[in-house]
Design an enzyme around this catalytic site. Structure first.
Site, short mmCIF file in Angstrom:
data_model
loop_
_atom_site.label_atom_id
_atom_site.label_comp_id
_atom_site.label_asym_id
_atom_site.label_seq_id
_atom_site.Cartn_x
_atom_site.Cartn_y
_atom_site.Cartn_z
N HIS A 191 6.85 5.97 1.56
CA HIS A 191 7.60 4.83 1.31
C HIS A 191 8.61 5.24 0.13
CE1 HIS A 191 4.06 2.75 2.78
NE2 HIS A 191 5.07 2.13 3.59
N ALA A 244 0.88 -1.25 0.06
CA ALA A 244 0.06 -0.01 -0.19
C ALA A 244 0.67 1.39 0.12
CB ALA A 244 -0.96 -0.18 1.23
N GLU A 247 10.25 7.56 10.07
CA GLU A 247 10.02 8.17 11.40
C GLU A 247 8.92 8.29 11.90
OE1 GLU A 247 12.33 12.07 11.67
OE2 GLU A 247 14.05 10.97 11.96
N LYS A 248 7.81 8.24 10.97
CA LYS A 248 6.57 8.32 11.67
C LYS A 248 6.17 7.15 12.60
CE LYS A 248 2.79 6.61 9.54
NZ LYS A 248 2.15 5.87 10.49
N ASP A 249 6.80 6.09 12.60
CA ASP A 249 6.71 4.80 13.53
C ASP A 249 8.11 5.06 14.48
OD1 ASP A 249 4.40 2.84 12.60
OD2 ASP A 249 5.37 3.75 10.86
N HIS A 288 2.99 4.58 -0.32
CA HIS A 288 2.48 5.91 -0.58
C HIS A 288 3.84 6.87 -0.89
CE1 HIS A 288 3.55 6.46 3.56
NE2 HIS A 288 2.51 5.63 3.81
O1 PAF Z 1 6.50 -0.09 9.37
C1 PAF Z 1 5.90 -1.15 8.73
O2 PAF Z 1 5.37 -0.80 7.57
C2 PAF Z 1 5.99 -2.54 9.34
O3 PAF Z 1 5.71 -2.64 10.53
C3 PAF Z 1 7.36 -3.39 8.93
C4 PAF Z 1 8.49 -2.51 9.69
C5 PAF Z 1 7.45 -3.49 7.42
C6 PAF Z 1 7.15 -4.70 9.62
O4 PAF Z 1 6.30 -5.55 9.02
#
Ligand code: PAF
Length: 283
Positions: A41, A36, A153-155, A38
């Site tokens: 990525h 998915a 960095e969002k996560d 965007h």
């Molecule tokens: O951030 C993500 O998309 C997922 O948590 C990751 C790092 C690909 C692990 O499945």
């Protein structure tokens, strides 16, 4: 016409493809994703392309990081569009295993982390989450053996956790975080934004706005407790049910009492309707 990347769906195919890519001492970068794709990525892919001679993108919607009541089944799967985007960026290889390849019958290993994974943020509200992320990222690292890997960095807590596992397990992977890519109104790009109704989408920028306001107030010397309370109120009034909005140390993610304990990171997680969004900013 951009050339389609190689696609590997089995471990032997992945090994063969990687052997080819590694010829002539090429450096390999991995961008792990759940698809998915965007612009966030794509920014990671572009950074990876600047830093390494070969880029591998993994697309795997990892069931192990979703609780039974979460959105694993509904998570957007947009394979064709993803592949076209990766071809346009000149990605070399897409690693796209199915669940049985990643977790074959009898799979019984979990990577359990402490430190940033147990700081009472995402782990408090999604207790299953980091066990699933660390196990799959550990596997992605050992499967593809990249020289470097890129995460958004969002996560932010996830970024700290995967950096820790790469170091602690001596995996020889340099983990790099890249700034969050935002919509024009400030909403952090996320594959989950497609779940938002028009009304929820209009409300969603309150998360970033509140974090930015709080960062500005803290820099001006305001009290942390009062500032974070004001951010919490604004987010709740904006239509979200708050999980947390907190000021933490930007490296350890430990709670902080004052700006002097910094550098600080402000992190939020909140639900609007059934959609849970996260975001963070530096101070
Ligand atoms: O951030 C993500 O998309 C997922 O948590 C990751 C790092 C690909 C692990 O499945």
């Amino acid at each position: 016409m951009p050339r389609s990347p190689l696609i590997a769906r089995t471990l032997p195919a992945l090994r063969r493809a990687l052997e080819g890519l590694r010829a002539r001492k090429a450096t390999v970068a991995l961008v792990p994703t759940m698809g998915a794709l965007h612009d966030g990525h794509i920014a990671l892919v572009r950074l990876a392309k600047r830093r390494a001679s070969r880029v591998v993108v993994s697309i795997f919607v990892n069931p192990a990081q979703f609780a039974p009541n979460e959105d694993f089944g509904a998570y957007p799967r947009t394979w064709k569009a993803d592949l076209a985007k990766l071809a346009a960026e000149g990605v070399d290889l897409v690693w796209n295993p199915d669940v049985k390849t990643m977790y074959p019958e009898g799979f019984a290993t979990k990577i359990l982390t402490e430190g940033p994974a147990t700081t009472g943020l995402e782990d408090r509200f999604r207790p299953h989450f980091f066990g699933g992320v660390t196990t799959v990222v550990g596997k992605l690292f050992t499967q593809t053996r990249p020289d470097m890997a890129f995460f958004g960095e969002k996560d932010f807590q996830q970024l700290k956790v995967v950096t820790r596992i790469a170091r602690d397990l001596d995996l020889g992977v340099k983990v790099t975080g890249a700034p969050t890519v935002r919509e024009r109104d400030g909403l952090a790009m996320s594959s989950r934004n497609v779940y938002l109704s028009a009304e929820q989408r209009a409300a969603a920028p309150v998360l970033y706005r509140s974090l930015k306001d709080a960062a500005r107030r803290l820099k001006a010397g305001d009290d942390i407790k009062a500032t974070m309370k004001a951010a919490a109120d604004a987010i709740t009034e904006g239509g979200f049910a708050l999980d947390y909005v907190e000021a933490r140390h930007a490296e350890s993610l430990a709670p902080v009492a004052s700006l002097k304990d910094g550098p600080l990171r402000l992190l939020v997680a909140a639900k609007i309707g059934n959609t849970r969004l996260i975001d963070n900013v530096g101070v």
